[in-house]
Structure formats: C-alpha cells, structure tokens
Design an enzyme around this catalytic site. Structure first.
Site, PDB file in Angstrom:
ATOM      1  N   ASP A 298       7.830   5.956  -2.404  1.00  0.00           N
ATOM      2  CA  ASP A 298       7.480   6.030  -3.829  1.00  0.00           C
ATOM      3  C   ASP A 298       7.488   7.515  -4.122  1.00  0.00           C
ATOM      4  OD1 ASP A 298       6.664   5.429  -6.370  1.00  0.00           O
ATOM      5  OD2 ASP A 298       4.540   5.341  -5.861  1.00  0.00           O
TER       6      ASP A 298
ATOM      7  N   VAL B  43       0.844  -1.193   0.000  1.00  0.00           N
ATOM      8  CA  VAL B  43       0.000   0.000   0.000  1.00  0.00           C
ATOM      9  C   VAL B  43       0.878   1.242   0.000  1.00  0.00           C
ATOM     10  CG1 VAL B  43      -1.785   1.257   1.273  1.00  0.00           C
ATOM     11  CG2 VAL B  43      -1.795  -1.245   1.284  1.00  0.00           C
ATOM     12  N   LYS B  44       0.430   2.224  -0.779  1.00  0.00           N
ATOM     13  CA  LYS B  44       1.116   3.520  -0.755  1.00  0.00           C
ATOM     14  C   LYS B  44       0.230   4.529  -0.055  1.00  0.00           C
ATOM     15  CE  LYS B  44       1.810   6.515  -4.441  1.00  0.00           C
ATOM     16  NZ  LYS B  44       2.516   6.990  -5.646  1.00  0.00           N
ATOM     17  N   THR B  45       0.835   5.314   0.822  1.00  0.00           N
ATOM     18  CA  THR B  45       0.066   6.328   1.524  1.00  0.00           C
ATOM     19  C   THR B  45       0.933   7.563   1.706  1.00  0.00           C
ATOM     20  OG1 THR B  45      -1.370   6.695   3.429  1.00  0.00           O
ATOM     21  CG2 THR B  45       0.701   5.553   3.846  1.00  0.00           C
TER      22      THR B  45
END
Ligand code: R5P
Length: 294
Positions: A251, A202-204
């Site tokens: 990222d 997951v990207k947050t």
C-alpha cells in the site's frame, strides 16, 4: 413470460465431473462470505493473490502533502497501473471519476491533524456512506502502544462488526508512534492484535530483521506501507523483500507519487509484486520507462 416453444431437452449433466469450488487465493479468507471475497478480489489480483494499492489518503491528517497538491493532475494518470486506490471520501467524490472500476479502499478513521496527538482518532465514515460509494474496503488506523490505543482498537472493532454485517472488508492499519521501536516484535504484536480482533487484512511496515515472522504470525493477508520517500532502487528492494517474505503486496504512496517518474515507478512496483521481478531488474525497468517519459 419466456417463450417455451422449441425448448430443448436438458441432457448435459456431466455426471462424471464432481462440482468443485476453486480455493480462494488469500490466506485466512476462505470462510468469508461471497460479497466480502468479491470485494477483496477488487483489491487483490486473483491471478497472483497480491495487490499494488496506491495510497493517497495522507491529506486526512497532513493536508496537501508533497505530490498530492493536485490529485487530478498527479494521481489520476497513475490509476491504470494500480490494483486499488486508497483515499478519503472527500477526494473520491471530488476528484476520482465514477468510471474508475477498480477497488477503492476508503479511509474511515480520522480526527487529529499533525498539530495534535495522532492516536486520538474516531470513526470518520459511516458504513452506509461507504456502501453508497461502493468501496471494496474501509481502512482504520490502530495505534498499539499509543496514548489512545483502546479507542483506536474500538474504532476498528466497530467497523469490523458493521463490515461483517454488509460484506465490507476492514483494513487494520498499524500506526507506529514516534516513541515506539519499528521492529519485528512490535509489528508482530500490532498486526496480530488487528487480525485477532477481526481485521480482514492488515497494513504494516516492513522491518529489516524478521519480517517473515510478522507475516507468518498474522493469520490474514499483510500489505506493507511504503513509508517516507526512499531512492527508487531501495523502495523496489523493500517491496521485493516484503513479498518474498510473505506480504500480499504493498500500500504505497510517497515512494510512488513523490518519485521523479511516478508512472515508471508504479509500473516497476507492479512487476516486483505480481511477477517477482528482482529489484535490480525492476530498477532498470523503472529507469527505461522514466527515460522514455522524458
Ligand atoms: C498514512 O498516512 C496513510 O495510511 C498512508 O496510506 C500510508 O502511510 C501509506 O503511504 P506511504 O507509502 O506514503 O507511507
């Protein structure tokens, strides 16, 4: 037919050594299949379990973003210093040499431009084309709290079903609408929903207060987006705090490619992510490299 003349007797069975399997370095990923883990190993450095993903997919809804006007000129020189490139299939086919042998995370959702409601995305790449491009993962935007929340969640779950069939990880990207608070409570909600519904990682966004609770409550690896351009020292501090509080890397896009010295910046980010270099030291490292580049 193999020539068996002179074939030696087998004898070296190491009967005193039990066969073992080394643990997989990413949390929540031990039960994945071999191909999925192999792809993840093209994203996360197996030595550190962390990644520096270079994000250059902004054009899929923003057009030619500052710093991405010429990906061939500005971005390709950064690739030796990234673990992974995150981009669209258009840029990949048109501009990235097929000799690039690190992981590619392919933007797989899209639809609206900045001129319209951004949460109204659909799946924009078939799994067949992602496999044809030999990507390490596909990325899909999830708009928890957004107008098209359910549609975006279904985009992700459809890709998860297809990804599980073929061994392709899915990165769930939490997209925070302008009207929503970017705090730990929201990030816990959004990241946990992505993980529960099958995102491989997951990207947050990093949050100043309580990011460690976001990372702890998410059962799969978390990476942070860089967000809008910050002064280099602040961006390095954010990356440091994120990995120290449980992120498996970054990222990062604008804070690298909009830097005054992008190569120096991505190398400094790499030191923070993979070597736990403290932010002040990383900033001095950045400055030294930036001066040498002039
Ligand atoms: C968002 O448009 C994209 O998913 C980017 O990849 C993401 O926001 C990371 O880029 P940045 O560090 O510039 O926020």
């Amino acid at each position: 037919m193999a020539d068996t003349d002179g074939e030696q007797d087998t004898h070296d069975y190491h009967l005193d050594i039990a066969q073992t399997a080394p643990p997989f370095p990413l949390k929540g990923c031990h039960a994945l299949d071999w191909g999925m883990k192999n792809r993840l190993s093209h994203i996360f450095d197996p030595r550190t379990g962390r990644t520096v993903m270079l994000a250059v997919d902004h054009g899929y809804f923003m057009g030619p973003t500052s710093g991405l006007e010429r990906i061939d000129v500005n971005i390709l020189p950064l690739l030796p210093y990234a673990n992974t490139l995150m981009c669209t299939r258009g840029v990949l086919r048109a501009l990235v040499p097929s000799t690039f042998n690190k992981g590619v995370v392919l933007r797989a959702s899209g639809g609206p431009s900045i001129l319209h409601e951004l949460s109204n995305e659909h799946i924009a790449v078939s799994m067949e084309d992602a496999l044809r491009l030999n990507v390490a993962a596909v990325a899909v935007q999830v708009f928890i709290g957004g107008e098209f929340e359910t549609q975006s969640v279904h985009n992700m779950t459809r890709l998860v079903d297809q990804g599980n069939r073929y061994g392709v990880p899915v990165l769930g990207v939490t997209a925070v609408g302008k009207q929503l608070a970017r705090d730990a409570k929201y990030m816990r909600l959004a990241t946990r929903i992505c993980a529960e519904l099958g995102a491989t990682y997951v990207k947050t966004y990093f949050v100043e207060e309580g990011f460690e609770t976001v990372a702890a409550a998410c059962p799969v690896p978390i990476v942070i987006a860089g967000g809008k351009k910050l002064p280099e020292r602040e961006a390095l501090t954010m990356a440091y705090r994120a990995v120290q509080q449980g992120a498996a890397g970054v990222d990062m896009g604008r804070n690298i490619f909009q830097s005054a010295a992008p190569i120096a910046m991505i190398r400094a980010v790499g030191k923070v992510v993979h070597e736990n270099m403290p932010p002040q030291e990383a900033y001095e490292y950045y400055q030294t490299l930036a001066r040498e580049a002039v």
